[in-house]
Design an enzyme around this catalytic site. Sequence first.
Site, PDB file in Angstrom:
ATOM      1  N   CYS A  57       0.858  -1.218  -0.012  1.00 18.99           N
ATOM      2  CA  CYS A  57       0.199   0.089   0.195  1.00 18.99           C
ATOM      3  C   CYS A  57       0.814   1.264   0.041  1.00 18.99           C
ATOM      4  O   CYS A  57       0.537   2.331   0.030  1.00 18.99           O
ATOM      5  CB  CYS A  57      -1.131  -0.037   1.003  1.00 18.99           C
ATOM      6  SG  CYS A  57      -0.316  -0.277   2.597  1.00 18.99           S
ATOM      7  N   CYS A 131      -0.474   9.973   3.982  1.00 13.73           N
ATOM      8  CA  CYS A 131       0.758   9.624   4.196  1.00 13.73           C
ATOM      9  C   CYS A 131       1.275   9.658   5.661  1.00 13.73           C
ATOM     10  O   CYS A 131       2.368   9.027   5.892  1.00 13.73           O
ATOM     11  CB  CYS A 131       1.767  10.132   3.034  1.00 13.73           C
ATOM     12  SG  CYS A 131       1.306  10.206   1.521  1.00 13.73           S
TER      13      CYS A 131
END
Lengths: 226, 398
Positions: A57, A131
């Site tokens: 991912c 993130c």
Amino acid sequence: MPNDSQQDNCDIVSRSGDQGWFYSDTVKDYFFNPRNFMRDEEAYKDAAMGLVGSPACGDAMKVWIRVDPATEKITDCKWKTFGCGSAIASTSMLSVMVLENSGMTLKQARELKPQDILARLGGLPARKIHCSVLGDKALRAAINDWYRRQGKLEKVEEEHGRIIDSVAKVTDKDIEQAVLEGADTLEKVQAKTKVGTGDPSCLPEVEQLIRFYREKYLGSSPKVEV
Amino acid sequence: MKSIYLDNAATTPLDSRVLEKMQPYFSDVFGNPSSFHAAGLAAKKGVDAARKSIAALMNAHADELVFCSGGTESDNLAILGLVRTNKAKVKHVITSAIEHPAVLELLTHLQKAGEIELTILSVDKFGLVDVRELEKALRPETILVSIMYANNEIGTIEPIADMGRALLKWRKTHNTPFPYFHTDACQAAGVLDLDVEKLHVDLLTLNGSKIYGPKGVGLLFVRRGVEIEPIIYGGGQERGLRSGTENVPGIVGLAAALEIAQAEKEKENVRLTKLRDKLTAGLLKIKKTKLNGHATERLPNNVNISFLDVEGEAAVLYLDAQGIYCSTGSACASGSLDPSHVILAIGLPYEAAHGSLRFTLGHSTKPADIDYVLKVVPDVMAKLRHMSPVNLDMKYFK
């Protein structure tokens, strides 16, 4: 959070060229000069460790901590991150926050939120916030590991909520939080939580949850994509 | 500090010779080509000369070229123009999985909207479309095939002429003018042959910004007899297919850039191929790397490598700090959560797709630049891998 003027002043352009983004000087500093990153894993075999994410991912973070058993304050924190500039800078900042002022207590550290890290970084472009959401989870996993190693199993706190995505370790609480923060579509929830990027099979359930929380808090269903 | 631009597939600098040709058309020859007076005529002359020159380079007729704002508009005009003009009940379109978003996003949008039926051909591990797969996908309802000439990310050159011949044969045996064949040649225009008769294409897209020409200008070749509808309406410029006052300096610049590129391509391709192969070989010496794309059926300036255990955006930023400008197919650099559709289409797992870097060489690239890149990249990768928890812990996750 980034303001509009930051978006105008972009120094990196996306692959498809549709938008640029801008990293604050703090983000750049913590990315190019990573603080407290793990140089010698062998020497930390005895330290408590937490790990979340996966290279599939796009983000994986590993956090090690040492804790003073008397005060339950974190005395050492090291990390390794596979991820983009935002991900590396976020973990880098997290390690600094955990250690400053003679170290956070485990209780304080457990309350550390991605938003706190973002604020210290001077914000991230909206599209990059997802993130930065794994570092605090890795930290909490390391805290649990420490309690386990101490034999204080009663202090182990499994992540609140039920795991929906076992790869990205996203829970129903995370999805609830994302909806509360204004993510009203699957795409927006994914941008905040990365849910489904490692394990797309959970997406139908995620969509149901988004609908549920939207109706609960916002009184409407998400827009149907045509 | 050094600055080594290795992102020529994103865009190229303007060639000074092109700028020189464009210069008069900003302030001196500024007229509107549609005006009847001398100022307008002078501008029209510039556009006409450019059109004639480009047509000659493409072995096309001047009246087969439609100038527009760039590659994306040209792709949209080709596809939308053709789909909208066709009144058949079922309209089937074939494309490939590695097309530029200007083609793929539009086609999937049309499919979702119920305007077309769409077949997306997969590619092999090198990024090549199989001509036999294309033939198998053809249907009596197929009105358009759109396959790019060369891929922007991995540089793979598609067998356009072979596909063109297969389509000609199909049309002949089925006694139909369909399907038409469109190719996006934006990446190919500066380095490959653009003879539309040899390529057997009916529609071809190219633009200025990838061939050392100006940005904001492109063209669509539309073969005589191929009917398309405009997507922009107004004063009826470009034979009604692209209204709006012509971008005269841009069009003049596009022609100049294409002339230079086509005249110099043999020599420049040899030079670039040498540098490309040197860079590729050097980067592949770094452990846990893989070349993406085809070894030989490849643009002479494209190097695309996956580095395991490293995330692409982080690598781009570290290289940027050392004066090396390249790009990545990483999800984090794109705003979507999925990494490059091209890298995934050639069968790489997500883990590897996140760590792909593209270096695209150009006129300015010198051997010393390659030496510098080969000196810097291993250190950057070592540093990022050092920071990365991935590798040892892969099993832990799985």
